[in-house]
Scaffold this active site. Structure first.
Site, PDB file in Angstrom:
ATOM      1  N   GLU A   1       0.774  -1.218   0.053  1.00  0.00           N
ATOM      2  CA  GLU A   1      -0.222  -0.010  -0.068  1.00  0.00           C
ATOM      3  C   GLU A   1       0.841   1.146   0.032  1.00  0.00           C
ATOM      4  O   GLU A   1       1.638   1.341   0.926  1.00  0.00           O
ATOM      5  CB  GLU A   1      -1.071  -0.041   1.283  1.00  0.00           C
ATOM      6  CG  GLU A   1      -1.827  -0.926   1.243  1.00  0.00           C
ATOM      7  CD  GLU A   1      -2.892  -0.815   2.629  1.00  0.00           C
ATOM      8  OE1 GLU A   1      -3.902  -1.677   2.748  1.00  0.00           O
ATOM      9  OE2 GLU A   1      -2.608   0.150   3.324  1.00  0.00           O
TER      10      GLU A   1
ATOM     11  N   ASP B   1      -6.408   9.570   9.688  1.00  0.00           N
ATOM     12  CA  ASP B   1      -5.065   8.949  10.203  1.00  0.00           C
ATOM     13  C   ASP B   1      -4.576   9.586  11.289  1.00  0.00           C
ATOM     14  O   ASP B   1      -4.930  10.763  11.696  1.00  0.00           O
ATOM     15  CB  ASP B   1      -3.890   9.381   8.974  1.00  0.00           C
ATOM     16  CG  ASP B   1      -4.070   8.283   7.938  1.00  0.00           C
ATOM     17  OD1 ASP B   1      -3.952   7.162   8.036  1.00  0.00           O
ATOM     18  OD2 ASP B   1      -4.431   8.738   6.586  1.00  0.00           O
TER      19      ASP B   1
END
Lengths: 288, 402
Positions: free
Chosen positions: A61, A72
């Site tokens: 990823e 995040d």
């Protein structure tokens, strides 16, 4: 028809399908590694990326940096800001994948990030360039199924995988909606929260994976909060793959000079972590 | 294109034209849908409105007066200028209209913890206030830059029992505070309700906040009818996220004769690159759960906004404003820091009302426009907050040491 037969698989097998088929054949779970493109600088990031398959990453990823990564935690946000400061753009991220593909034709690369940079780049042009660069799939955190016409459907049409996140709040009623246009694998976010903070109890993970498997044939990758080879192994015992991200970008952060530059050996330090995690994942189902 | 109505939005996807929507992470999606369901129910429940009306009357102090600003009118020599006195509300701004509505909703939903983001601190104070009133724990996220320039409001929030969490990421202003509040919500979805302070964010927030703020325009309609026997000719309001402006404008959107002007913060000037004017200086993009005009670079990275007014210092704008701009129903202009400082002082001296720096931007447009308009032209400006919180910033800007 289950969700697993949808998507890019219809256009012939993609790298993700082939990779998960191979993992099944080997009787083991995979290791999915997340690093941020351009962090801490383009050259070091390229070196890390190139070394990931040999270090034991089964799926990569690659984070597309965004100024405001709302889902995040501090570690990934800091990585994003470091990359942007070093001049990373979406165009450069695509070029990075293209360069990686010259040395690796098999390891799936999934771009992960937020919608705005793609929206501004232009969806058709982005999909075109991503496909040409050798990208296999996309994870776009702030595009729920309610907005599938924005990017998900065009992505499927372009023959790439659109991988979606399922979370503990995604109940049985909503799961089919989330799975409908998902392909490649499903990414189960094992905790309520942002990346890199806490980790889930392994029996909770097992239960969640079993619940997902009742709804889909897609491989289930589990992430958020995995920090050690032992934790990765625990997840690998019950899921098709373990995703590790924040601890890798933290390793980047720990190997910076005071001025924020990469210290010698940064890439090797990150890859060493990956090797340890891969050992944990590969040994998971042999250990008792 | 001429529409039958400008008041039908958002559509079932939560969009106003291309703007709005629900661009959030999957963790939040079930929550957002739950808020939408709960709000729909509340909206159709007379008991909800009756409870809100009680608190408006006895706690907030509504209706706020519509005041004919005689000396300002005389000074400008044109249109009759009226102030909608939202700064006289409890806590000193329009923000409490929204926090009162949302806390009543949160209670109906059985939520036991409240979070909020704040820029100038006005929304944070309004959120902390209703949390004290209903005995709910309150966490307010605030950028450290804003904490430094809005100390009085930080102290106020603490007095009210709220926890103020400083946000150091990014530029340490409103957008960063909103990121952090969204992160908190993702991690605490079960018991927590997020009171968003402006008519932005994922659907249903833009619609809901607009509805709670529309009491401003509804009152103006009644009050001006009593004072002048007719509708206003021009409405003026400042715009950060745009909740005070949409609250004033929305009840009048279908009145063809009513002109509306939104005033964005031009900071050091639009050409300087240091401003907060999303419509004048941005383009559509996706941030904080909605598509709207945003300040951003060519790569789609969000730029930092600048304004002397912390409440306008945000790189986006509510999605309904973006749509009203696209369809041409509302005119959007801007005013610089310097112009706002002048209007701030002018209003204080002429009317004995110290406005917040936010509505000082709206007053700039009033001083530009009123002199050119006939004396029977009715111009209403939303005085959406009082300026006590800004006196240190203003003193600093005009070179006075306090």
């Amino acid at each position: 028809m289950s969700a697993g037969t949808n998507g890019a698989a219809m256009n012939g097998e993609g790298r993700l399908e082939r990779r998960f088929a191979r993992l099944r054949a080997e009787g083991r779970a995979g290791l999915v590694t997340f690093v941020t493109a351009g962090d801490p600088d383009p050259a070091t990031a390229a070196k890390i990326l190139a070394g990931l398959p040999d270090a034991g990453a089964d799926v990569i990823e690659l984070g597309m940096p965004f100024s405001d990564p709302m889902a995040d935690g501090p570690a990934v946000q800091a990585a994003s800001l470091r990359a942007l400061k070093a001049g990373q753009t979406l165009k450069k991220t695509l070029a990075m994948v293209k360069a990686f593909r010259r040395g690796d034709a098999d390891t799936p690369v999934v771009l992960m990030g937020y919608y705005n940079p793609i929206y501004i780049y232009g969806v058709p042009r982005f999909l075109d360039d991503a496909k040409k660069a050798g990208v296999d799939g996309l994870i776009v955190v702030d595009l729920p199924p309610e907005h599938d016409d924005e990017l998900c459907l065009p992505t499927m049409k372009a023959g790439l995988n659109f991988i979606r996140l399922a979370t503990p709040t995604t109940d049985d009623r909503r799961l089919p909606t989330v799975l409908r246009n998902t392909s490649g694998f499903i990414y189960y976010v094992s905790i309520l929260g942002i990346t890199g903070t806490r980790s889930a109890a392994s029996d909770a993970v097992a239960k969640a994976v079993a619940r997902l498997k009742r709804h889909t044939d897609l491989p289930v990758a589990v992430g958020f909060g995995i920090k050690t080879p032992k934790q990765a192994a625990e997840v690998a015992r019950v899921a098709d793959a373990a995703v590790v991200g924040s601890m890798l970008v933290q390793t980047v952060a720990r190997n910076l000079s005071r001025q924020g530059r990469a210290r010698p050996g940064l890439a090797a330090a990150v890859l060493k972590r990956v090797t340890a995690l891969a050992r944990g994942v590969r040994g998971a189902r042999k250990a008792t | 294109m001429t529409l039958n109505t400008y008041r039908a939005g958002p559509d079932e996807r939560g969009q106003f034209g291309i703007h709005g929507g629900r661009f959030v992470a999957e963790t939040l999606m079930p929550l957002i849908l739950e808020v939408e369901r709960a709000y729909k129910q509340a909206k159709n429940d007379p008991a909800f409105h009756a409870e809100m009306a009680e608190y408006h009357k006895h706690y907030v102090g509504r209706p706020s007066p519509l005041y004919f600003a005689g000396r300002m009118t005389e000074h400008l020599g044109g249109a009759k200028v009226y102030f909608k006195r939202e700064e006289l509300n409890h806590t000193g701004a329009h923000k409490i209209n929204n926090t009162m509505g949302q806390i009543l909703l949160a209670r109906r939903m059985g939520k036991t913890r409240i979070i909020a983001e704040t820029g100038a601190g006005q929304h944070g104070v309004a959120a902390a206030t209703v949390c004290a009133l209903f005995n709910l724990p309150c966490v307010v996220y605030m950028g450290e830059t804003d904490i430094a320039r809005q100390q009085p409001n930080v102290f106020r929030m603490k007095l009210l029992g709220a926890e103020v969490r400083p946000v150091t990421a990014g530029s340490g202003t409103l957008k960063d505070a909103m990121n952090e509040a969204l992160r908190d919500w993702v991690a605490n979805v079960e018991d927590t309700y997020y009171i968003i302070g402006t008519a932005a964010g994922p659907h249903p927030y833009p619609e809901m906040v607009r509805d709670f703020q529309s009491i401003i325009g509804a009152e103006v309609r009644t009050q001006l009818q009593e004072a002048e026997g007719r509708l206003p000719d021009t409405l003026v309001a400042c715009i950060g996220g745009g909740s005070n402006a949409i609250g004033l404008f929305h009840p009048f959107l279908d009145e063809r004769g009513v002109a509306m002007v939104g005033v964005e913060a031009a900071g050091h000037g639009l050409k300087s690159g240091k401003h907060a004017a999303s419509i004048s200086g941005g383009r559509p993009g996706v941030l904080h759960g909605n598509r709207t005009y945003l300040l951003q670079d060519a790569d789609g990275q969000i730029k930092e906004a600048h304004s002397i007014s912390a409440g306008l210092d945000y790189p986006g704008i509510g999605p309904e404003h973006s749509w009203l701009h696209d369809v041409g129903r509302v005119e959007y202009v801007s005013a610089t820091d310097r112009e706002a400082l002048e209007a701030f002082q002018l209003c204080s001296k002429l009317e004995g009302i110290i406005p917040a720096l936010e509505p000082a931007h709206a007053l700039v447009e009033v001083t530009r426009r009123a002199p050119k308009l006939p004396k029977d032209h009715l111009l209403v400006v939303n005085l959406c907050g009082r300026g006590d919180k800004d006196i240190f910033t203003v003193a600093d800007a005009v070179g006075v040491k306090l």
